[in-house]
Design a protein around this motif. Sequence first.
Motif, PDB file in Angstrom:
ATOM      1  N   GLU A   1       0.827  -1.209   0.000  1.00 23.96           N
ATOM      2  CA  GLU A   1       0.000   0.000   0.000  1.00 23.96           C
ATOM      3  C   GLU A   1       0.861   1.259   0.000  1.00 23.96           C
ATOM      4  OE1 GLU A   1      -4.022  -1.339   2.415  1.00 23.96           O
ATOM      5  OE2 GLU A   1      -2.179  -1.004   3.572  1.00 23.96           O
ATOM      6  N   GLN A   2       1.967   1.224   0.735  1.00 21.51           N
ATOM      7  CA  GLN A   2       2.878   2.361   0.765  1.00 21.51           C
ATOM      8  C   GLN A   2       3.479   2.616  -0.616  1.00 21.51           C
ATOM      9  OE1 GLN A   2       5.833   2.065   3.877  1.00 21.51           O
ATOM     10  NE2 GLN A   2       4.313   1.375   5.357  1.00 21.51           N
TER      11      GLN A   2
ATOM     12  N   GLU B   1       2.229   1.759  -3.521  1.00 30.58           N
ATOM     13  CA  GLU B   1       1.166   2.240  -4.408  1.00 30.58           C
ATOM     14  C   GLU B   1       0.854   3.712  -4.146  1.00 30.58           C
ATOM     15  OE1 GLU B   1      -1.354   2.570  -7.448  1.00 30.58           O
ATOM     16  OE2 GLU B   1       0.009   0.914  -7.061  1.00 30.58           O
ATOM     17  N   ARG B   2       0.801   4.098  -2.887  1.00 24.54           N
ATOM     18  CA  ARG B   2       0.536   5.500  -2.552  1.00 24.54           C
ATOM     19  C   ARG B   2       1.652   6.388  -3.082  1.00 24.54           C
ATOM     20  NH1 ARG B   2      -2.764   8.589   0.177  1.00 24.54           N
ATOM     21  NH2 ARG B   2      -3.616   7.344   1.813  1.00 24.54           N
ATOM     22  N   ARG B   3       2.894   5.952  -2.956  1.00 24.20           N
ATOM     23  CA  ARG B   3       4.020   6.741  -3.485  1.00 24.20           C
ATOM     24  C   ARG B   3       3.913   6.897  -4.993  1.00 24.20           C
ATOM     25  NH1 ARG B   3       9.457   5.986   0.013  1.00 24.20           N
ATOM     26  NH2 ARG B   3       8.438   5.978   2.019  1.00 24.20           N
ATOM     27  N   ARG B   4       3.553   5.830  -5.676  1.00 26.06           N
ATOM     28  CA  ARG B   4       3.379   5.916  -7.136  1.00 26.06           C
ATOM     29  C   ARG B   4       2.292   6.920  -7.502  1.00 26.06           C
ATOM     30  NH1 ARG B   4       3.771  -0.421  -8.011  1.00 26.06           N
ATOM     31  NH2 ARG B   4       6.011  -0.569  -8.337  1.00 26.06           N
ATOM     32  N   GLU B   5       1.187   6.882  -6.794  1.00 26.11           N
ATOM     33  CA  GLU B   5       0.081   7.805  -7.065  1.00 26.11           C
ATOM     34  C   GLU B   5       0.503   9.256  -6.838  1.00 26.11           C
ATOM     35  OE1 GLU B   5      -3.040   6.494  -4.474  1.00 26.11           O
ATOM     36  OE2 GLU B   5      -3.434   4.688  -5.648  1.00 26.11           O
ATOM     37  N   VAL B   6       1.194   9.508  -5.731  1.00 22.68           N
ATOM     38  CA  VAL B   6       1.626  10.871  -5.413  1.00 22.68           C
ATOM     39  C   VAL B   6       2.629  11.367  -6.446  1.00 22.68           C
ATOM     40  CG1 VAL B   6       2.880  12.274  -3.717  1.00 22.68           C
ATOM     41  CG2 VAL B   6       1.128  10.664  -2.957  1.00 22.68           C
TER      42      VAL B   6
ATOM     43  N   GLU C   1       0.579  13.467   1.926  1.00 23.07           N
ATOM     44  CA  GLU C   1       0.015  12.277   1.277  1.00 23.07           C
ATOM     45  C   GLU C   1       0.755  10.998   1.645  1.00 23.07           C
ATOM     46  OE1 GLU C   1      -2.805  11.903  -0.589  1.00 23.07           O
ATOM     47  OE2 GLU C   1      -3.208  13.960   0.001  1.00 23.07           O
TER      48      GLU C   1
ATOM     49  N   SER D   1       2.989  10.359  -9.535  1.00 22.18           N
ATOM     50  CA  SER D   1       2.275  10.578 -10.801  1.00 22.18           C
ATOM     51  C   SER D   1       1.527  11.900 -10.782  1.00 22.18           C
ATOM     52  CB  SER D   1       1.286   9.442 -11.072  1.00 22.18           C
ATOM     53  OG  SER D   1       1.969   8.252 -11.340  1.00 22.18           O
ATOM     54  N   HIS D   2       0.908  12.199  -9.657  1.00 20.77           N
ATOM     55  CA  HIS D   2       0.176  13.461  -9.509  1.00 20.77           C
ATOM     56  C   HIS D   2       1.126  14.658  -9.662  1.00 20.77           C
ATOM     57  CE1 HIS D   2      -2.849  16.274  -8.033  1.00 20.77           C
ATOM     58  NE2 HIS D   2      -1.925  16.750  -7.207  1.00 20.77           N
TER      59      HIS D   2
END
Length: 102
Positions: free
Chosen positions: A12-13, A15-20, A42, A22-23
Motif C-alpha cells: 500500500e505504501q 502504491e501510494r508513493r506511485r500515485e503521489v 500524502e 504521478s500526480h
Amino acid sequence: MDKRYAQMSPAEQVERRREVLSHIQARPELSVDQVVSLLRGELRFTLSEYSRLTGVSARVIQDIEQGRGNPTLGTVEKLLAPFGLKLAVVSSRAPRLIQGGE
C-alpha cells in the motif's frame, strides 16, 4: 508514519508513493511549497520523520510548507531526492518568439 492514520502495508505504501509521484509529474506548475506539503501529507510523514529522511530541519520544512520559507537549491534537492525528484524549470505560458536583436 503519522500515528493518526492506520498503518499501511508495504504494498500500500508503494502504491501510494506511485500515485503521489504521478500526480506531481502531471502538474509541473506546482510550487516547491506545494510539492513538499503534498509529499509529506500524502505519504503521511510527520515533520520529524521527513526531517530525519532528508536532513532538513523540521522548522525549515514547516516554513517552506507554509510559504514563509525561502529554501536554497540545496535544501530543495534534499527534500525531493528521497523520492527520485529533481527541481526543474518549466514554461508557465506559450513560448514567445524572439525577433531581430531582441
